[in-house]
Enzyme design. Structure first.
Site, PDB file in Angstrom:
ATOM      1  N   LYS A   1     116.690   7.758  19.637  1.00 44.01           N
ATOM      2  CA  LYS A   1     117.934   8.405  19.203  1.00 44.01           C
ATOM      3  C   LYS A   1     119.129   7.461  19.380  1.00 44.01           C
ATOM      4  CE  LYS A   1     116.018  12.955  20.187  1.00 44.01           C
ATOM      5  NZ  LYS A   1     115.754  13.932  21.260  1.00 44.01           N
TER       6      LYS A   1
ATOM      7  N   ASP B   1     111.784   8.505  23.495  1.00 40.28           N
ATOM      8  CA  ASP B   1     112.420   9.467  22.591  1.00 40.28           C
ATOM      9  C   ASP B   1     113.941   9.288  22.611  1.00 40.28           C
ATOM     10  OD1 ASP B   1     112.569  12.148  21.087  1.00 40.28           O
ATOM     11  OD2 ASP B   1     113.711  12.583  22.905  1.00 40.28           O
TER      12      ASP B   1
END
Lengths: 362, 362
Positions: free
Chosen positions: A225, A221
């Site tokens: 980003k 995750d």
């Protein structure tokens, strides 16, 4: 500015529901341009009509739940929206790779997109290029503030820095609410903190982790980003696995068949994280899970690092994110954005703010 | 989007020069829409032509210095820009009240405005209403990010919070680079700090204060910024003197005829600030010059307050600003923006970013 804008929404889960609430308020408060919800779907159901008639936004969730109609295929949806009598904005409130893969199709047909979906911008670099080429060619807009740090003004700030000619030299921060919560509890700046496995279990119980906590602990995750920010800063990062990402899943537990099995076996590996914590403490520091992008050396990485207790990254609270932009203009003190980086309402806020920006340009 | 946008610039001082540098880069990098500088003036001189021909941006400062032509009156300038063959954006890089007072005139004629000038938005509430009514009526845009915190995304973030329906409950922070520098040196979180008068003298020598430091110490600059934010948050604040503002100028020195006389006499009053500092230290705290807006109670105030050494406001570095937004959605942990809040390049950055946003809507 146009008189009428049609909104199509894919996804009616946590963020989707919050977005609909914000959209209802927005539509009521801003009479011009008139905002009409012309399509809404979940993975199983959809509501729409051949004449694009506005669906009542306040009751859209209930109408959708009661609908006997299946969603259109993405290709059919693109054709439907392209044939609409007004400008259309597609709001993708899913985290679906399939929907993300179809952005170039929608944009190519003049449908603008706003979304918190990370997949489109952190997948293959070819998809990234296809999305922005399609947008450039058709003039349709694509905004994705909530793909990093939820509603925090991270993407817009980075874009402003780059667009006004500043040189971003380094981006560093805590990009995961889950990781923030875990490490603020496990290695607090004051007090002892708990056992690693107990903190993971507690975070899950409080709803701070994915159903299987390994989906947070693998670091992917955060890597997604970082991929988005690195690309916006000008680095052609190939994928979120194209740079070093430290996984906090013990190798032996990668094969667990469920999150519950993982949590049950995790205590046996507490000594590993405890050693990392003690090592930092011996230097008067605390350990945090961070991502960083060094633009000059093109060095992108995600993993554990040690910080002085007085460092803003160490002093973070709760599940807050913090993002520091080091640039030529800002010099030695970075531009810092800090606050909640997850949650339905703040994520939807980024989507709604993007929608307002897109509408003002239609 | 239009093919061509004309830019008119008032002011060619510190921020003005930095802006021209950024505009030159922007115009070169973005071929469409074509950006043409059609007018530039200082308080004494101007460059323009009857046919709105583009002035070379890279040499504009030199061309202006060599120009024998006086600036147009604001009324004449408004007529000139209203008659232009393309859309026009007026960039006001002054801090002039006269220019600010004429915004409704320009906006009424369809000329958009971007500016770091605080005067227009922190003066009388009637001027505020006239500006936004004129913008609403004509569709011309008015953006002023750099009027608070220079290029930091303060105004845009507050607007996004409000526009998406969040309830801002409190705004608090350090809004002056000068005050930040003074108190970070006078009452550091570690170490002793210097005498108050010596720190003021040092800050002036380093260029951190206005020529007469009383123009910083009277608190009016911070009061103006608070006025702007309070109004954006929905409070109809009448003026920057409509709420309590603590001045750090000893009453006896208000009548000094020069900044130099003030600095010479200030050491005799060091005991006052020393007492404030000691009082905070006795509580384990440090003193800072902050502004705060409590939206529910409509309580706006500017002055000295004590903070725990671990508080983000206490831990600020150099001349950084910090702005915390407490909102319903963000809950107990505020959304925080931090970084340099003064300086030519970062102020110009806010102006250039605003210009890009306005252009995208023309």
């Amino acid at each position: 500015m146009v008189n009428n804008v049609l909104i199509a929404v894919i996804g009616a889960g946590g963020v989707g529901k919050c977005f609909l609430g914000q959209l209802a308020t927005l539509a009521a408060r801003r009479p011009s341009p008139k905002l009409d919800l012309c399509y809404i779907c979940s993975s199983k159901k959809a509501v729409f009509s051949a004449d694009y008639a506005g669906i009542d936004i306040n009751s859209a969730t209930e109408t959708l739940a009661a609908s006997p109609v299946a969603p259109k295929s993405l290709t059919a949806l693109a054709d439907y929206l392209a044939a609409a009598p007004s400008k259309v904005v597609l709001v993708d409130n899913t985290s679906s790779q399939d929907v993300a893969d179809s952005y170039p199709l929608f944009l190519g047909k003049g449908v603008s997109i706003v979304t918190p979906n990370k997949k489109a911008f952190s997948g293959s670099y070819d998809l990234w290029k296809a999305i922005f080429s399609a947008s450039e060619a058709s003039g349709a807009k694509v905004y994705h503030e909530s793909s990093v740090g939820a509603g925090l003004p991270v993407i817009s700030t980075l874009k402003d820095l780059v667009d006004t000619g500043d040189k971003v030299t380094k981006i560093e921060g805590v990009f995961s609410g889950t990781m923030s919560f875990l490490f603020n509890s496990f290695a607090p700046t004051e007090g002892k903190g708990g056992q690693w496995s107990a903190e993971v279990k507690n975070a899950k119980a409080l709803g701070y982790t994915e159903p299987d906590p390994r989906d947070d602990l693998n670091g992917l995750d955060v890597a997604r980003k970082l991929t988005i920010l690195a690309r916006l800063a000008g680095l052609p990062v190939a994928s979120p696995t194209a740079f070093p990402v430290q996984s906090l899943i013990p190798t032996e537990l990668e094969s667990c068949t469920s999150g519950d099995e993982f949590l049950e076996k995790l205590p046996a590996f507490d000594s590993q994280m405890e050693a990392t914590k003690s090592e930092a403490e011996a230097e008067g520091k605390v350990v945090r899970f961070v991502g960083s992008i060094d633009v000059a050396t093109q060095n992108v990485k995600v993993g554990l690092e040690k910080f002085d207790r007085s460092h803003p990254i160490a002093a973070l609270k709760g599940s807050d994110n913090i993002i520091s932009f080091y640039t030529e203009r800002y010099g030695s003190n970075p531009l810092i954005i800090q606050g909640a980086g997850a949650g339905g309402e703040v994520t939807a806020m980024g989507v709604t703010a993007d929608l307002i920006k897109v509408i003002s340009q239609l």
